[in-house]
Design an enzyme around this catalytic site. Structure first.
Site, PDB file in Angstrom:
ATOM      1  N   LYS A 195      -3.491  -0.154  -8.547  1.00  0.00           N
ATOM      2  CA  LYS A 195      -3.433  -1.614  -8.715  1.00  0.00           C
ATOM      3  C   LYS A 195      -3.994  -2.053 -10.061  1.00  0.00           C
ATOM      4  O   LYS A 195      -5.038  -1.554 -10.491  1.00  0.00           O
ATOM      5  CB  LYS A 195      -4.216  -2.260  -7.560  1.00  0.00           C
ATOM      6  CG  LYS A 195      -4.308  -3.766  -7.560  1.00  0.00           C
ATOM      7  CD  LYS A 195      -2.967  -4.456  -7.658  1.00  0.00           C
ATOM      8  CE  LYS A 195      -2.004  -4.060  -6.562  1.00  0.00           C
ATOM      9  NZ  LYS A 195      -0.598  -4.452  -6.865  1.00  0.00           N
ATOM     10  N   ASP A 243      -1.319   4.926  -6.393  1.00  0.00           N
ATOM     11  CA  ASP A 243       0.108   4.763  -6.076  1.00  0.00           C
ATOM     12  C   ASP A 243       0.934   5.928  -6.590  1.00  0.00           C
ATOM     13  O   ASP A 243       2.016   6.213  -6.080  1.00  0.00           O
ATOM     14  CB  ASP A 243       0.633   3.449  -6.645  1.00  0.00           C
ATOM     15  CG  ASP A 243       0.087   2.290  -5.830  1.00  0.00           C
ATOM     16  OD1 ASP A 243      -1.057   1.876  -6.096  1.00  0.00           O
ATOM     17  OD2 ASP A 243       0.783   1.843  -4.895  1.00  0.00           O
ATOM     18  N   ARG A 263      10.517  -1.032  -4.393  1.00  0.00           N
ATOM     19  CA  ARG A 263       9.380  -1.097  -5.330  1.00  0.00           C
ATOM     20  C   ARG A 263       9.356   0.210  -6.128  1.00  0.00           C
ATOM     21  O   ARG A 263       9.586   1.275  -5.557  1.00  0.00           O
ATOM     22  CB  ARG A 263       8.049  -1.308  -4.595  1.00  0.00           C
ATOM     23  CG  ARG A 263       7.904  -2.708  -3.991  1.00  0.00           C
ATOM     24  CD  ARG A 263       6.498  -2.959  -3.483  1.00  0.00           C
ATOM     25  NE  ARG A 263       5.567  -3.316  -4.545  1.00  0.00           N
ATOM     26  CZ  ARG A 263       4.255  -3.485  -4.356  1.00  0.00           C
ATOM     27  NH1 ARG A 263       3.730  -3.304  -3.140  1.00  0.00           N
ATOM     28  NH2 ARG A 263       3.460  -3.821  -5.347  1.00  0.00           N
ATOM     29  N   GLY A 306       0.866  -1.177   0.000  1.00  0.00           N
ATOM     30  CA  GLY A 306       0.000   0.000   0.000  1.00  0.00           C
ATOM     31  C   GLY A 306       0.903   1.227   0.000  1.00  0.00           C
ATOM     32  O   GLY A 306       1.846   1.312   0.805  1.00  0.00           O
TER      33      GLY A 306
END
Ligand code: MRU
Length: 358
Positions: free
Chosen positions: A257, A246, A96, A55
């Protein structure tokens, strides 16, 4: 409403206990609740990469604490620990690629460090900065919940059937959520009739995490496979699709997502409103459009196996885990600085000049 929202804050995924960072292992929820402890940057970076913590806001917060832990290790080793800490910034930044909150939090920690450098209380100041990042995300969740609920009320009032994707709740943030925070707020205001939760292949953030968070609070949730979303919009009276983000670029494009883009296309077709809820730390004014966002691709094995068992033929699998929804498919972006309806570059630039609302 703020007090009722605060009272509804029950789950947390990140716990800073002073000597170490504790993360609730989200890979095994809701079947097991296991906290893992971390004392260095490598451990935190691996936890982010391996989805122990996930998240966008949550990984930013975890990375900030990762820098505090790394600074302790480097300072204890002596020498030019501030210079040595750059390696830890790099390890965390490499965990990430898509959620900009990670880089935002690391930049904030680096700015703070640059201002204090080798001062005697540098470690304490860094710890306070990480705590402030954590606390400001919690506050942002509260503000966004109130603003999002106001938007829903203005458009259609009560009896909302909403559809959400992935997990944007307490597990994904420092508070009780972005998109899920708005849904929680609307529920507390008696405005939610039904929530549909996409299961969110392949990590099942919807079925494992969102469904669990909502069911724990008695919020009516029905789980569906991702590919049922268009059918549900057509047949179940969905009024809003509410999702997180994001990374939001300067023109209002939104990375979220994988599957979010097709939800937005389907929502437009069915006349369903589309809301994105994200703190301003998710907005990347350095990127002009969504085309510039690095999209994480994870191993094909995540698609070809479920629970360690093979579920696909022995072929190559393509596993992009985010996609980009163009701004013109979005009705409203809700941030803690305010809302932007029908987002575009001018409106985003104006929003980012503002201070927080609360
Ligand atoms: O791969 P994940 O689980 O980190 O992806 C999370 C999402 O896409 C969320 O929708 C997004 O980070 C917003 S969380 C408030």
């Amino acid at each position: 409403m703020r007090d009722r929202l605060l009272a509804a804050e029950k789950v947390k995924a990140i716990d800073w206990r002073g000597e170490a960072l504790y993360l609730l292992d989200q890979r095994i929820l809701p079947f097991e609740e296991n906290w893992l402890s971390f004392t260095d940057a490598e451990g935190v970076a691996k936890a982010i990469r391996d989805m122990v913590v996930r998240g966008a806001p949550a990984i930013g917060i975890a990375a900030a604490y990762g820098i505090v832990l790394a600074a302790r290790v480097r300072k204890a080793a002596g020498g030019d620990w501030v210079a040595a800490l750059e390696a830890d910034f790099a390890v965390l930044a490499d965990s990430r690629p898509t959620a900009v909150n990670l880089f935002w939090a690391l930049n904030r920690m680096r700015d703070r460090l640059n201002r204090i450098q080798h001062s005697a209380d540098a470690l304490h100041v860094l710890e306070l900065e990480a705590l402030a990042i954590h606390e400001s995300d919690r506050e942002a969740n509260l503000t966004m919940a109130q603003l999002g609920v106001d938007v829903i009320r203005r458009h259609q009032g009560n009896a909302q059937t909403v559809l959400t994707h992935c997990n944007t709740g307490a597990l994904a943030t420092g508070g009780f959520g972005t998109a899920l925070g708005v849904i929680r707020g609307a529920w507390l205001e008696g405005m939610i009739e039904q929530v549909y939760a996409d299961e969110t292949r392949p990590w099942l953030q919807g079925s494992r995490l969102t469904a669990w968070e909502l069911a724990n609070e008695g919020i009516p949730v029905i789980l569906n496979v991702d590919s049922a979303a268009a059918h549900i919009m057509k047949t179940k009276g969905v009024t809003w699709v509410i999702v997180g983000a994001d990374r939001i670029t300067a023109n209002g494009d939104v990375a979220n997502k994988i599957g979010t883009y097709q939800l937005a296309v389907n929502a437009m077709h069915h006349g369903v409103r589309f809301m994105v809820v994200a703190p301003s730390s998710t907005i990347d004014m350095e990127l002009a459009s969504g085309e510039d966002i690095p999209i994480e691709e994870r191993e094909g094995a995540e698609l070809l196996n479920v629970g360690g068992k093979p579920v696909g033929a022995d072929v190559q699998a393509f596993n992009p885990v985010f996609d980009v929804t163009p701004a013109d498919l979005i009705d409203v972006i809700v941030t803690e600085k305010g809302i932007v309806e029908r987002p575009d570059a001018a409106k985003l630039a104006q929003l980012m000049c503002r201070k927080r609302l609360h």
